[in-house]
Design a protein around this motif. Structure first.
Motif, mmCIF file in Angstrom:
data_model
loop_
_atom_site.group_PDB
_atom_site.id
_atom_site.type_symbol
_atom_site.label_atom_id
_atom_site.label_comp_id
_atom_site.label_asym_id
_atom_site.label_seq_id
_atom_site.Cartn_x
_atom_site.Cartn_y
_atom_site.Cartn_z
ATOM 1 N N ASN A 100 0.792 -1.220 0.000
ATOM 2 C CA ASN A 100 0.000 0.000 0.000
ATOM 3 C C ASN A 100 0.829 1.276 0.000
ATOM 4 O O ASN A 100 0.280 2.362 0.112
ATOM 5 C CB ASN A 100 -0.932 0.008 1.214
ATOM 6 C CG ASN A 100 -0.161 0.069 2.513
ATOM 7 O OD1 ASN A 100 1.046 -0.115 2.526
ATOM 8 N ND2 ASN A 100 -0.854 0.329 3.603
ATOM 9 N N ALA A 102 3.035 4.099 -1.824
ATOM 10 C CA ALA A 102 3.297 4.625 -3.158
ATOM 11 C C ALA A 102 4.789 4.840 -3.341
ATOM 12 O O ALA A 102 5.445 5.411 -2.466
ATOM 13 C CB ALA A 102 2.562 5.945 -3.353
ATOM 14 N N PHE B 32 -5.221 -1.349 -6.203
ATOM 15 C CA PHE B 32 -4.801 -0.195 -5.413
ATOM 16 C C PHE B 32 -4.562 0.912 -6.430
ATOM 17 O O PHE B 32 -3.775 0.753 -7.348
ATOM 18 C CB PHE B 32 -3.520 -0.512 -4.648
ATOM 19 C CG PHE B 32 -3.385 0.261 -3.379
ATOM 20 C CD1 PHE B 32 -3.284 1.647 -3.399
ATOM 21 C CD2 PHE B 32 -3.370 -0.377 -2.154
ATOM 22 C CE1 PHE B 32 -3.180 2.352 -2.224
ATOM 23 C CE2 PHE B 32 -3.264 0.328 -0.972
ATOM 24 C CZ PHE B 32 -3.150 1.689 -1.010
ATOM 25 N N PHE B 34 -3.744 4.991 -7.565
ATOM 26 C CA PHE B 34 -2.957 6.171 -7.196
ATOM 27 C C PHE B 34 -3.200 7.273 -8.232
ATOM 28 O O PHE B 34 -3.425 7.004 -9.406
ATOM 29 C CB PHE B 34 -1.459 5.847 -7.221
ATOM 30 C CG PHE B 34 -1.035 4.693 -6.350
ATOM 31 C CD1 PHE B 34 -1.203 3.387 -6.771
ATOM 32 C CD2 PHE B 34 -0.452 4.929 -5.111
ATOM 33 C CE1 PHE B 34 -0.809 2.321 -5.975
ATOM 34 C CE2 PHE B 34 -0.048 3.863 -4.302
ATOM 35 C CZ PHE B 34 -0.225 2.567 -4.740
ATOM 36 N N TRP B 35 -3.111 8.513 -7.757
ATOM 37 C CA TRP B 35 -2.991 9.665 -8.644
ATOM 38 C C TRP B 35 -1.653 10.345 -8.340
ATOM 39 O O TRP B 35 -1.356 10.651 -7.184
ATOM 40 C CB TRP B 35 -4.118 10.665 -8.445
ATOM 41 C CG TRP B 35 -5.358 10.351 -9.231
ATOM 42 C CD1 TRP B 35 -6.515 9.794 -8.764
ATOM 43 C CD2 TRP B 35 -5.587 10.616 -10.624
ATOM 44 N NE1 TRP B 35 -7.430 9.671 -9.782
ATOM 45 C CE2 TRP B 35 -6.886 10.179 -10.931
ATOM 46 C CE3 TRP B 35 -4.820 11.190 -11.636
ATOM 47 C CZ2 TRP B 35 -7.446 10.279 -12.208
ATOM 48 C CZ3 TRP B 35 -5.365 11.297 -12.903
ATOM 49 C CH2 TRP B 35 -6.661 10.838 -13.181
ATOM 50 N N TYR B 36 -0.881 10.550 -9.406
ATOM 51 C CA TYR B 36 0.366 11.299 -9.309
ATOM 52 C C TYR B 36 0.220 12.583 -10.122
ATOM 53 O O TYR B 36 -0.435 12.609 -11.161
ATOM 54 C CB TYR B 36 1.540 10.496 -9.881
ATOM 55 C CG TYR B 36 2.136 9.468 -8.956
ATOM 56 C CD1 TYR B 36 1.564 8.200 -8.820
ATOM 57 C CD2 TYR B 36 3.290 9.751 -8.221
ATOM 58 C CE1 TYR B 36 2.130 7.258 -7.979
ATOM 59 C CE2 TYR B 36 3.863 8.806 -7.380
ATOM 60 C CZ TYR B 36 3.285 7.565 -7.266
ATOM 61 O OH TYR B 36 3.846 6.626 -6.429
ATOM 62 N N LEU B 46 3.096 11.891 -5.475
ATOM 63 C CA LEU B 46 1.829 11.279 -5.098
ATOM 64 C C LEU B 46 0.828 12.341 -4.676
ATOM 65 O O LEU B 46 1.129 13.224 -3.875
ATOM 66 C CB LEU B 46 2.051 10.288 -3.954
ATOM 67 C CG LEU B 46 0.793 9.608 -3.437
ATOM 68 C CD1 LEU B 46 0.234 8.658 -4.496
ATOM 69 C CD2 LEU B 46 1.065 8.880 -2.130
ATOM 70 N N LYS B 49 -4.200 8.185 -2.962
ATOM 71 C CA LYS B 49 -4.181 6.743 -3.165
ATOM 72 C C LYS B 49 -5.364 6.110 -2.430
ATOM 73 O O LYS B 49 -5.844 6.667 -1.429
ATOM 74 C CB LYS B 49 -2.885 6.116 -2.657
ATOM 75 C CG LYS B 49 -2.653 6.271 -1.170
ATOM 76 C CD LYS B 49 -1.360 5.583 -0.742
ATOM 77 C CE LYS B 49 -1.165 5.689 0.759
ATOM 78 N NZ LYS B 49 0.069 4.992 1.224
ATOM 79 N N SER B 50 -5.805 4.964 -2.915
ATOM 80 C CA SER B 50 -6.908 4.280 -2.257
ATOM 81 C C SER B 50 -7.023 2.839 -2.717
ATOM 82 O O SER B 50 -6.761 2.523 -3.884
ATOM 83 C CB SER B 50 -8.239 4.991 -2.552
ATOM 84 O OG SER B 50 -9.305 4.313 -1.918
ATOM 85 N N SER B 51 -7.425 2.005 -1.761
ATOM 86 C CA SER B 51 -7.793 0.632 -2.105
ATOM 87 C C SER B 51 -9.147 0.288 -1.494
ATOM 88 O O SER B 51 -9.588 -0.866 -1.592
ATOM 89 C CB SER B 51 -6.741 -0.354 -1.589
ATOM 90 O OG SER B 51 -6.640 -0.274 -0.189
ATOM 91 N N CYS B 90 -2.942 8.616 -13.524
ATOM 92 C CA CYS B 90 -3.594 7.611 -12.711
ATOM 93 C C CYS B 90 -2.768 6.331 -12.813
ATOM 94 O O CYS B 90 -2.237 6.016 -13.901
ATOM 95 C CB CYS B 90 -5.011 7.368 -13.237
ATOM 96 S SG CYS B 90 -5.985 6.205 -12.280
ATOM 97 N N LEU B 101 3.696 -0.415 -10.540
ATOM 98 C CA LEU B 101 2.624 0.517 -10.828
ATOM 99 C C LEU B 101 2.470 0.607 -12.342
ATOM 100 O O LEU B 101 3.435 0.827 -13.051
ATOM 101 C CB LEU B 101 2.945 1.909 -10.289
ATOM 102 C CG LEU B 101 2.804 2.176 -8.805
ATOM 103 C CD1 LEU B 101 2.951 3.651 -8.525
ATOM 104 C CD2 LEU B 101 1.462 1.697 -8.283
#
Lengths: 114, 113
Positions: A100, A102, B32, B34-36, B46, B49-51, B90, B101
């Motif tokens: 989890n 990044a 999972f 993510f947005w960067y 970053l 982020k979320s799951s 994304c 990723l």
């Protein structure tokens, strides 16, 4: 905060030569990554590395590419020999875990192959 | 295989307006997302982020909700600023499908005064 450092920021070499891109990851991180980006386009995964070994690699990770992190020093990407299509910005990233968390990216090394 | 789709290549808008950047993904594993954000000649950083399904996550005025039913993780902001001009990616990590990723093609946001 913690940073991933990439050296050099820009490298110019002639086609066919060898180049080594250096990455100094965050000191307690365990997972390391290389990504390739052409001209502000998509970030493309090349390879990830853990415990001294390559875990995954993409189709872009050609036979001419290799990675290593000798004795916990720099995490390096070596290209030998280079080709014109290797011109891009190469980003190194690191993370403590691989679930989890990044990855933290460095500022990239711009590689120009002439 | 796993993939991420960002439908907008370029979004141009005026300061103060709302924005939504689309992100959908495909995976057979637990996702999972993510947005960067990447400003010119800088490292991707970053943003979110979320799951967790159906839970809104927020940071620096941006927010997104992972919807597993529609495989989406759209990024939104109520009022954009000039400093929001950047490239937004994304990214997906499909846990147990791989650790890398996988990034979408990115959306460039250009905010004018």
């Amino acid at each position: 905060g913690p940073k991933v450092l990439q050296i050099p920021s820009h490298q110019i070499i002639d086609m066919g030569q060898m180049v080594t891109l250096n990455c100094d990851p965050v000191s307690n991180h365990l997972y390391f990554y290389w990504y390739k980006q052409i001209l502000g386009q998509q970030m493309e995964f090349l390879v990830n590395f853990y415990n001294g070994k390559v875990m995954e690699k993409s189709k872009l990770f050609k036979d001419q590419f290799s990675v290593e992190r000798p004795d916990g020093s720099y995490f390096t990407l070596k290209i030998q020999p280079t080709a014109l299509e290797d011109s891009a910005v190469y980003f190194c990233a690191s993370s403590l875990t691989d679930n989890n968390q990044a990855p933290l990216f460095g500022e990239g090394t711009r590689l120009s192959v002439l | 295989g796993d993939s991420v789709t960002q439908t907008e290549g370029l979004v141009t808008l005026t300061k103060g307006l709302p924005v939504m950047l689309n992100c959908t993904y495909q995976t057979t594993y637990s996702p999972f997302l993510f947005w960067y954000v990447q400003h010119l000649n800088e490292a991707p950083k970053l943003l979110l982020k979320s799951s967790t399904d159906n839970k809104r996550t927020e940071h620096q005025g941006f927010y997104a909700t992972l919807h597993k039913s529609s495989s989406s993780f759209h990024l939104q902001k109520s009022s954009v600023q000039l400093s929001d001009s950047a490239l937004y990616f994304c990214a997906l990590r499909a846990y147990q499908g791989g650790r890398a990723l996988i990034f979408g093609t990115g959306t460039t946001v250009s905010v004018s005064p």
